[in-house]
Motif scaffolding. Structure first.
Motif, short mmCIF file in Angstrom:
data_model
loop_
_atom_site.label_atom_id
_atom_site.label_comp_id
_atom_site.label_asym_id
_atom_site.label_seq_id
_atom_site.Cartn_x
_atom_site.Cartn_y
_atom_site.Cartn_z
N PRO A 95 -31.40 62.62 49.12
CA PRO A 95 -30.61 62.95 50.33
C PRO A 95 -31.19 64.12 51.11
O PRO A 95 -31.05 64.18 52.33
CB PRO A 95 -29.23 63.28 49.77
N GLY A 96 -31.81 65.08 50.41
CA GLY A 96 -32.39 66.22 51.12
C GLY A 96 -33.48 65.79 52.08
O GLY A 96 -33.58 66.30 53.20
N LEU A 97 -34.29 64.84 51.65
CA LEU A 97 -35.35 64.31 52.51
C LEU A 97 -34.76 63.58 53.71
O LEU A 97 -35.28 63.66 54.83
CB LEU A 97 -36.25 63.37 51.70
N ALA A 98 -33.64 62.88 53.49
CA ALA A 98 -33.01 62.12 54.56
C ALA A 98 -32.48 63.02 55.66
O ALA A 98 -32.79 62.85 56.85
CB ALA A 98 -31.88 61.25 53.99
N ILE A 99 -31.67 64.01 55.30
CA ILE A 99 -31.08 64.88 56.32
C ILE A 99 -32.12 65.86 56.86
O ILE A 99 -32.09 66.24 58.03
CB ILE A 99 -29.84 65.61 55.77
N GLY A 100 -33.08 66.27 56.02
CA GLY A 100 -34.15 67.15 56.49
C GLY A 100 -34.99 66.47 57.55
O GLY A 100 -35.40 67.11 58.53
N ASN A 101 -35.25 65.18 57.38
CA ASN A 101 -36.03 64.43 58.36
C ASN A 101 -35.30 64.37 59.70
O ASN A 101 -35.90 64.57 60.76
CB ASN A 101 -36.29 63.02 57.83
N ALA A 102 -33.98 64.12 59.65
CA ALA A 102 -33.21 63.99 60.89
C ALA A 102 -33.11 65.32 61.63
O ALA A 102 -33.46 65.41 62.82
CB ALA A 102 -31.81 63.46 60.57
N TYR A 103 -32.66 66.36 60.96
CA TYR A 103 -32.49 67.65 61.62
C TYR A 103 -33.84 68.29 61.94
O TYR A 103 -34.01 68.93 62.99
CB TYR A 103 -31.67 68.59 60.74
N GLY A 104 -34.81 68.13 61.04
CA GLY A 104 -36.15 68.66 61.30
C GLY A 104 -36.80 67.99 62.50
O GLY A 104 -37.50 68.65 63.28
N SER A 105 -36.56 66.68 62.68
CA SER A 105 -37.11 65.98 63.84
C SER A 105 -36.48 66.48 65.13
O SER A 105 -37.15 66.59 66.16
CB SER A 105 -36.89 64.47 63.69
N ASN A 106 -35.18 66.79 65.09
CA ASN A 106 -34.53 67.35 66.28
C ASN A 106 -35.15 68.69 66.67
O ASN A 106 -35.39 68.96 67.84
CB ASN A 106 -33.03 67.54 66.02
N VAL B 275 -37.03 70.74 52.27
CA VAL B 275 -38.11 71.44 52.98
C VAL B 275 -39.21 70.48 53.38
O VAL B 275 -39.74 70.55 54.50
CB VAL B 275 -38.66 72.59 52.11
N ILE B 276 -39.57 69.55 52.48
CA ILE B 276 -40.59 68.55 52.83
C ILE B 276 -40.10 67.70 54.01
O ILE B 276 -40.86 67.39 54.94
CB ILE B 276 -40.91 67.65 51.62
N GLY B 277 -38.82 67.34 53.99
CA GLY B 277 -38.27 66.55 55.09
C GLY B 277 -38.25 67.30 56.40
O GLY B 277 -38.49 66.74 57.46
N LEU B 278 -37.98 68.62 56.33
CA LEU B 278 -37.90 69.45 57.54
C LEU B 278 -39.27 69.76 58.14
O LEU B 278 -39.35 70.12 59.31
CB LEU B 278 -37.20 70.77 57.22
N THR B 279 -40.32 69.65 57.35
CA THR B 279 -41.65 70.03 57.83
C THR B 279 -42.57 68.82 57.98
O THR B 279 -42.67 68.25 59.07
CB THR B 279 -42.27 71.06 56.88
N VAL B 280 -43.22 68.41 56.90
CA VAL B 280 -44.24 67.35 56.97
C VAL B 280 -43.67 66.05 57.52
O VAL B 280 -44.20 65.46 58.47
CB VAL B 280 -44.86 67.11 55.58
N VAL B 281 -42.56 65.59 56.94
CA VAL B 281 -42.00 64.29 57.34
C VAL B 281 -41.42 64.36 58.74
O VAL B 281 -41.62 63.45 59.55
CB VAL B 281 -40.93 63.84 56.32
N ALA B 282 -40.72 65.46 59.06
CA ALA B 282 -40.11 65.58 60.40
C ALA B 282 -41.17 65.60 61.49
O ALA B 282 -41.03 64.94 62.52
CB ALA B 282 -39.25 66.85 60.46
#
Length: 327
Positions: free
Chosen positions: A66-77, A209-216
């Motif tokens: 779930p961290g990757l999921a929400i990190g990707n969404a908010y990090g992409s914004n 953190v991975i979701g907020l940076t690399v993936v986002a």
């Protein structure tokens, strides 16, 4: 570890390429089905450029990350405003249409505040997810109704994609690109999620953190490509519409779909660090775009530099904190 890094690089490359093919196929199919230009520009392209976030976050939630999921969404914004719009404005200042300020940006502020209310208890239940998805469906229905009610005005103000009707591929090829793009989006998203989660585990860094940076950043690259292309054509409303529309889809649709797949526990740092940064950049965009007392409204290179510096500072904060925690 090396294989996981290769998976991330290959996954991102295929994700970007397949996203472009998916958008090309979707736009071509929509043209051949004679959908209004406003629907194509606002809904079809909006969904297409957000397809990587939808698939990556959905797969991450399904696989119990779930961290990757929400990190990707908010990090992409955050990346869409700080990185994408920042770079685009450094390339060229742009005028701001009054309609975008009054409706889309105001709606984005409301949606961002609503998301805080829903995740404030530290979790996204399926009911919370449904309350996110329903407004997105309502927004799409409203856009469709407006285009149907006043097609001439909708077409005139539509943020249209790069392809003009004469450049649209034949109907058969459009369907092929639509199918191929979707299949490769699914495959590359799965590869990217696996590689990112493996790297996070190896480095002792959280999925968030991975979701907020690399993936986002990776899933936001289609928005960067379409924004730069729009600037070259001086289609400035398309740039802002692309960023604002993508953030609407991410906040409502990406998080909502992930939450419908499985309930998500939200880390406290999302509420104390990432959501405030997302809101702050959104409010800053609104303030810059309104240009109180000055007409016509426009965004300039200095404001683009502010966005980009804010994104660099935020990303540095994340990376420094992650490695400090891992040591």
């Amino acid at each position: 570890m090396l294989m996981a890094a290769a998976a991330v690089l290959v996954g991102l490359a295929v994700l970007i390429w397949s996203s472009e093919r998916f958008i090309e196929g979707a736009v071509g199919t929509a043209h051949h089905l004679r959908l209004p230009a406003f629907i194509i520009g606002t809904v079809i392209v909006g969904i297409g450029t957000s397809a990587p976030e939808f698939l990556v976050s959905g797969l991450a939630a399904w696989q119990g990350q779930p961290g990757l999921a929400i990190g990707n969404a908010y990090g992409s914004n955050i990346a869409n405003i700080g990185l994408i719009l920042g770079i685009t404005l450094l390339l060229s200042p742009m005028a701001v249409g009054a309609g975008i300020v009054r409706r889309e940006m105001s709606l984005l502020i409301v949606v961002t505040l609503m998301s805080r209310w829903l995740v404030g208890d530290g979790a996204i239940s399926r009911l919370d997810a449904l309350l996110l998805v329903l407004p997105l469906i309502g927004y799409i229905a409203f856009v469709a109704f407006e285009a149907r009610r006043n097609p001439a005005q909708a077409t005139a103000m539509a943020p249209t994609p790069d392809d003009t009707p004469s450049d649209v591929p034949p109907f058969g090829r459009s369907l092929v690109w639509l199918a191929v793009g979707l299949v490769l989006l699914l495959a590359s998203s799965r590869l990217l999620v696996w590689g990112a989660s493996t790297i996070a585990a190896a480095l002792g860094v959280s999925d968030l953190v991975i979701g907020l940076t690399v993936v986002a950043i990776g899933t936001s690259l289609p928005e960067l490509a379409s924004s730069i292309s729009a600037v070259r054509r001086r289609a400035y409303d398309l740039v802002l519409g692309n960023v604002v529309g993508s953030n609407l889809f991410n906040t409502l649709g990406v998080v909502g779909v992930a939450g419908l797949i499985t309930p998500i526990d939200v880390e406290p740092s999302v509420l104390s660090r990432d959501w405030p940064i997302m809101l702050g950049l959104t409010l800053l965009l609104l303030v810059f775009a309104m240009r109180f007392g000055r007409r016509p409204a426009h965004l300039n290179r200095i404001e683009g530099g502010v966005f980009l510096l804010a994104f660099i500072a935020y990303t540095g904060w994340l990376v420094f904190g992650a490695f400090k925690a891992a040591v």
